[in-house]
Design a protein around this motif. Structure first.
Motif, PDB file in Angstrom:
ATOM      1  N   GLN A   1      -9.260  -0.626   4.685  1.00  0.00           N
ATOM      2  CA  GLN A   1      -8.169  -0.124   5.505  1.00  0.00           C
ATOM      3  C   GLN A   1      -8.664   0.854   6.563  1.00  0.00           C
ATOM      4  O   GLN A   1      -9.489   1.720   6.293  1.00  0.00           O
TER       5      GLN A   1
ATOM      6  N   GLY B   1      -3.497  -2.416  -2.578  1.00  0.00           N
ATOM      7  CA  GLY B   1      -4.358  -2.916  -1.527  1.00  0.00           C
ATOM      8  C   GLY B   1      -5.824  -2.612  -1.784  1.00  0.00           C
ATOM      9  O   GLY B   1      -6.218  -2.229  -2.881  1.00  0.00           O
TER      10      GLY B   1
ATOM     11  N   VAL C   1       0.854  -1.182   0.000  1.00  0.00           N
ATOM     12  CA  VAL C   1       0.000   0.000   0.000  1.00  0.00           C
ATOM     13  C   VAL C   1       0.891   1.234   0.000  1.00  0.00           C
ATOM     14  O   VAL C   1       1.817   1.346   0.808  1.00  0.00           O
TER      15      VAL C   1
ATOM     16  N   TYR D   1      -4.690  -2.726   7.927  1.00  0.00           N
ATOM     17  CA  TYR D   1      -5.858  -3.576   7.756  1.00  0.00           C
ATOM     18  C   TYR D   1      -6.270  -4.124   9.119  1.00  0.00           C
ATOM     19  O   TYR D   1      -5.553  -4.887   9.730  1.00  0.00           O
TER      20      TYR D   1
END
Length: 125
Positions: free
Chosen positions: A32, A27, A2, A100
């Protein structure tokens, strides 16, 4: 992997406003949790605000509560920090961070796995 990139910093007078942006790529942005941190000269990096993937939950440091607003647009893979009533003590490099999942709220640096390079915010008195 990411990648997050901050923008929107600058010089503003006390009492003014700025809006920071954090653009994420790679990602799945919508999954997130995102956060803002800042680091003033000679000080440690500190937590500013965090937002859950849906945007429904937010958390703020006491020092910015009522003045700053964190938000996100999952369609644009972008997070924002609206900063109003700025004070000279808000002067710092502001960093965007992503992760995450995990416990809420994510207040510590090590809660996040992805960081931007930072954007300078300077508030003159």
């Amino acid at each position: 992997q990411v990648d997050v990139v901050e923008s929107g910093g600058g010089l503003v007078q006390a009492g003014g406003s700025l809006r920071l942006s954090c653009a994420a790529s790679g990602g799945i942005f919508s999954r997130q949790q995102m956060g803002w941190f800042r680091q003033a000269p000679g000080k440690e990096r500190e937590f500013v605000a965090a937002i859950r993937w849906s945007g429904g939950s937010t958390y703020y440091a006491d020092s910015v509560k009522g003045r700053f607003t964190i938000s996100r647009d999952n369609a644009k893979n972008t997070m924002y920090l609206q900063m109003n009533s700025l004070k000279p003590e808000d002067t710092a490099v502001y960093y965007c961070a992503a992760r995450y999942g995990g416990s809420w709220p994510p207040l510590r640096e090590y809660d996040y796995g992805y960081w931007g390079q930072g954007t300078q915010v300077t508030v003159s008195s």
